[in-house]
Design a protein around this motif. Structure first.
Motif, short mmCIF file in Angstrom:
data_model
loop_
_atom_site.label_atom_id
_atom_site.label_comp_id
_atom_site.label_asym_id
_atom_site.label_seq_id
_atom_site.Cartn_x
_atom_site.Cartn_y
_atom_site.Cartn_z
N ARG A 405 0.84 -1.21 0.00
CA ARG A 405 0.00 0.00 0.00
C ARG A 405 0.87 1.25 0.00
N ARG A 406 1.91 1.26 0.82
CA ARG A 406 2.80 2.43 0.89
C ARG A 406 3.62 2.58 -0.40
N ALA A 407 4.04 1.45 -0.95
CA ALA A 407 4.82 1.50 -2.19
C ALA A 407 3.99 2.12 -3.31
N ARG A 408 2.73 1.75 -3.39
CA ARG A 408 1.86 2.33 -4.42
C ARG A 408 1.64 3.82 -4.19
N TRP A 409 1.48 4.20 -2.94
CA TRP A 409 1.31 5.62 -2.65
C TRP A 409 2.56 6.40 -3.06
N LEU A 410 3.73 5.88 -2.70
CA LEU A 410 4.98 6.58 -3.03
C LEU A 410 5.20 6.65 -4.54
N ALA A 411 4.91 5.54 -5.24
CA ALA A 411 5.06 5.53 -6.70
C ALA A 411 4.15 6.58 -7.32
N ASP A 412 2.93 6.70 -6.81
CA ASP A 412 2.00 7.69 -7.34
C ASP A 412 2.47 9.11 -7.04
N ALA A 413 3.05 9.31 -5.87
CA ALA A 413 3.55 10.64 -5.50
C ALA A 413 4.71 11.07 -6.39
N CYS A 414 5.53 10.09 -6.81
CA CYS A 414 6.72 10.39 -7.62
C CYS A 414 6.40 10.47 -9.11
N ARG A 415 5.26 9.90 -9.51
CA ARG A 415 5.01 9.67 -10.93
C ARG A 415 5.01 10.95 -11.75
N THR A 417 6.62 13.72 -11.09
CA THR A 417 7.80 14.52 -10.78
C THR A 417 8.99 13.93 -11.51
N ASP A 418 10.17 14.51 -11.28
CA ASP A 418 11.39 13.96 -11.86
C ASP A 418 12.08 12.99 -10.90
N CYS A 419 11.39 12.61 -9.83
CA CYS A 419 11.99 11.75 -8.81
C CYS A 419 11.70 10.28 -9.09
N LEU A 420 12.72 9.46 -9.00
CA LEU A 420 12.58 8.01 -9.15
C LEU A 420 12.11 7.39 -7.84
N CYS A 421 11.29 6.36 -7.94
CA CYS A 421 10.77 5.65 -6.77
C CYS A 421 11.36 4.25 -6.70
N ILE A 422 12.06 3.94 -5.61
CA ILE A 422 12.75 2.67 -5.45
C ILE A 422 12.23 1.97 -4.19
N ILE A 423 12.12 0.65 -4.24
CA ILE A 423 11.71 -0.15 -3.08
C ILE A 423 12.92 -0.91 -2.56
N VAL A 429 7.40 -6.56 -4.67
CA VAL A 429 6.61 -5.36 -4.36
C VAL A 429 6.87 -4.28 -5.40
N ALA A 430 8.12 -4.15 -5.86
CA ALA A 430 8.44 -3.17 -6.89
C ALA A 430 7.64 -3.42 -8.16
N VAL A 431 7.47 -4.70 -8.52
CA VAL A 431 6.69 -5.05 -9.70
C VAL A 431 5.21 -4.77 -9.46
N ALA A 432 4.70 -5.21 -8.33
CA ALA A 432 3.27 -5.06 -8.03
C ALA A 432 2.87 -3.59 -7.93
N ALA A 433 3.75 -2.76 -7.38
CA ALA A 433 3.44 -1.34 -7.20
C ALA A 433 3.84 -0.49 -8.40
N ASN A 434 4.48 -1.13 -9.39
CA ASN A 434 4.89 -0.42 -10.61
C ASN A 434 5.82 0.75 -10.28
N THR A 435 6.81 0.49 -9.43
CA THR A 435 7.79 1.52 -9.10
C THR A 435 8.91 1.53 -10.15
N ASP A 436 9.84 2.46 -10.00
CA ASP A 436 10.94 2.56 -10.97
C ASP A 436 11.99 1.48 -10.77
N GLY A 437 12.01 0.83 -9.61
CA GLY A 437 13.00 -0.22 -9.43
C GLY A 437 13.10 -0.70 -8.01
N VAL A 438 14.17 -1.44 -7.74
CA VAL A 438 14.41 -2.03 -6.43
C VAL A 438 15.87 -1.86 -6.05
#
Length: 565
Positions: A405-415, A417-423, A429-438
């Motif tokens: 849940r937090r990973a998805r929130w952070l990914a959405d907050a960064c999406r 912006t120019d900031c990368l989101c890493i788990i 979790v990185a795959v499920a939350a669609n973040t920039d990486g791990v």
């Protein structure tokens, strides 16, 4: 004899084994094998030189100049210290500790050598073609440089002969190349004894037709290209017509007591319920990210099917095999047209875009709620306003559901912006939350294992504490590294600190983006810069401040100043 390596090939494979010893990533073994092929004196090296390809040009994207120079020096020193490798053909081509990827390449090279009737063994030329056919990354790099399969074959003069005696074979795949073991058989006899071959032909005729139909539909409905659609349709119908070249046998009974005749018609040899391949599932086959991926996958599907038809067709109908070969070469030309069109529809390469953002990043901040003075989401929003380049969610004790849940929130907050989101640590979790990486540590998943979970477009970082670990991370394909710990930190407890000397070693020897971590704050950033560090990763000094936005902004200003400023 054809199961052994020629002296040049043996020297090449031995060099690869020494350079890649301890590496776990399959791509590393492929890279080192290609590097050895291009650097050792061999037919393959000479051919690639004529084509304008060098080891440095192929591998510089994944390996630093220093690492490539070190490998070249290593090759030369080993050529001088191991002259016995050049004396005779090797006794065996595969060693017990060889990784699967190397075994597959050598096995493919052995197959090519068996079809090359002038070959004295598995040569460097056979290894080069096998690497091209086996490794997508290197093959695509060569194609980008205008070097395709037919050009390599032509340069190496490796055209497979289709005339002459058929190799004696049983269908447990036990090959016999001894003339004494070969008993001439007419094609009808061969067909009666090889139900397996008919099943292979049936499966690949279906596969080839289906793939061509997908490509035809793309040309017709997606591109509205009447000419290309017509060419693909004609090729599909031509493939169907080649079935007439297969032997038509009179009805006969394999079992005298049976009243059911054996019909050589392909349909009667189909046995889908007992086909073990129907139970094999590859997750990648169920995913296509864009229409160009559909075109590429089905182009390869067609060519692989045609190759199988050509090879197994030689066992019962050489004329059929020769016709399929002509179709296969024509499919290469059509694939070039299709892929050039599909590339115009491909969205920007997400991984390359993320790599570009990573190379411009300077400030990396780790988010751990227990270290935050303000609510953690407020800290994130404040840090983003301050210009943070990378945010990592580092929570070790949350439930999986809460972490996601937090990973998805952070990914959405960064999406936006120019900031990368890493788990931290959790590739799933990185795959499920669609973040920039791990980001993983030395005690978590290896680079290769983490890559196996991530999507191809996601980034992978790893913590390193020695120069050897940093070099290994680069070779294994990490996108960036953490360098530290540099100073005592509230995040982790370490008995030893590599310190600023490690920062200097990395800055002098590696090109990979390196974020200096461990106790970094505004008071000691200048020391990091003087040691050669240009990127930092912070935790408490930003997330524990009363104003994360202003702290982040001031840190970035410091990083922009020269180390002597």
């Amino acid at each position: 004899m054809l199961q052994t390596l020629t002296p040049a090939a043996e020297r090449t494979v031995a060099s690869c084994r020494r350079m890649a010893a301890g590496a776990t990533a399959p791509q590393t073994w492929c890279d080192f094998l290609m590097f050895a092929l291009l650097k050792n004196e061999s037919l393959a090296a000479a051919a690639m030189q004529r084509l304008g390809i060098s080891g440095d040009s192929l591998l510089s994207l994944r390996h630093s100049p220093a690492a490539l120079q070190q490998a070249a020096t290593y090759l030369q020193s080993n050529a001088d210290s191991h002259p016995e490798e050049c004396a005779t053909l090797g006794e065996r081509s595969v060693e017990p500790d060889d990784p699967l990827v190397l075994i597959q390449i050598i096995d493919r090279a052995a197959f090519l050598a068996r079809r090359d009737f002038n070959a004295a063994g598995i040569s460097s030329a056979h290894l080069l073609v096998a690497v091209f056919e086996s490794n997508d990354l290197l093959r695509n790099q060569l194609l980008d440089n205008g070097v395709d399969h037919p050009r390599i074959l032509a340069e190496l003069n490796l055209e497979t002969k289709v005339d002459g005696p058929i190799l004696a074979i049983d269908f447990d795949l036990n090959w016999s190349e001894s003339p004494a073991a070969f008993t001439p058989r007419d094609h009808a006899t061969a067909a009666r004894q090889s139900d397996a071959v008919w099943r292979i032909l049936d499966a690949n005729l279906n596969r080839g037709r289906e793939g061509l139909r997908v490509l035809e539909d793309y040309a017709r409905f997606s591109r509205n290209d009447a000419s290309l659609s017509e060419q693909l349709k004609a090729l599909r119908h031509e493939l169907v017509s080649t079935e007439a070249l297969l032997p038509q046998l009179e009805s006969y009974n394999m079992d005298p007591a049976s009243t059911i005749p054996v019909n050589p018609d392909l349909l009667l040899h189909r046995d889908t319920p007992h086909d073990v391949g129907t139970q094999i599932f590859n997750a990648a086959e169920s995913i296509r990210n864009d229409i160009s991926a559909v075109v590429i996958a089905n182009s390869r599907r067609v060519q692989e099917a045609l190759r199988s038809l050509e090879e197994f067709g030689k066992l019962i109908a050489p004329a059929f095999s020769r016709k399929v070969k002509q179709i296969r070469y024509r499919s290469y030309t059509l694939q070039q047209q299709l892929c050039s069109i599909a590339d115009t529809m491909r969205p920007p390469n997400q991984h390359e875009h993320r790599i570009q953002r990573l190379h411009t990043a300077a400030l990396y901040v780790l988010i751990t709620e227990s270290l935050c003075r303000l609510p953690w989401q407020q800290v994130v929003e404040s840090a983003l306003r301050g210009g943070v380049d990378v945010l990592q969610l580092r929570e070790k004790h949350l439930s999986d559901r809460e972490l996601l849940r937090r990973a998805r929130w952070l990914a959405d907050a960064c999406r936006h912006t120019d900031c990368l989101c890493i788990i931290n640590d959790r590739s799933d979790v990185a795959v499920a939350a669609n973040t920039d990486g791990v980001h993983v540590g030395q005690d978590e998943f290896s680079v290769a294992d983490a890559r196996a979970v991530l999507r191809q477009d996601q980034l992978l970082g790893i913590s390193t504490h020695t120069l050897q670990q940093a070099q290994a991370a680069t070779i294994d394909g990490a996108d960036y590294i953490g360098v530290g710990p540099t100073f005592p930190t509230a995040t982790k407890i370490f008995l030893e600190f590599p310190g600023l000397q490690f920062v200097t070693e990395v800055s002098r020897n590696l090109k990979i983006p390196a974020f200096v971590i461990g106790g970094i704050d505004r008071e000691n950033i200048k020391e990091v810069q003087e040691a050669g560090g240009t990127r930092v990763a912070l935790a408490s000094s930003v997330v524990g401040s009363e104003n994360p936005e202003e702290t982040a902004r001031q840190v970035k200003l410091q990083l922009r100043k020269p180390s002597g400023g």
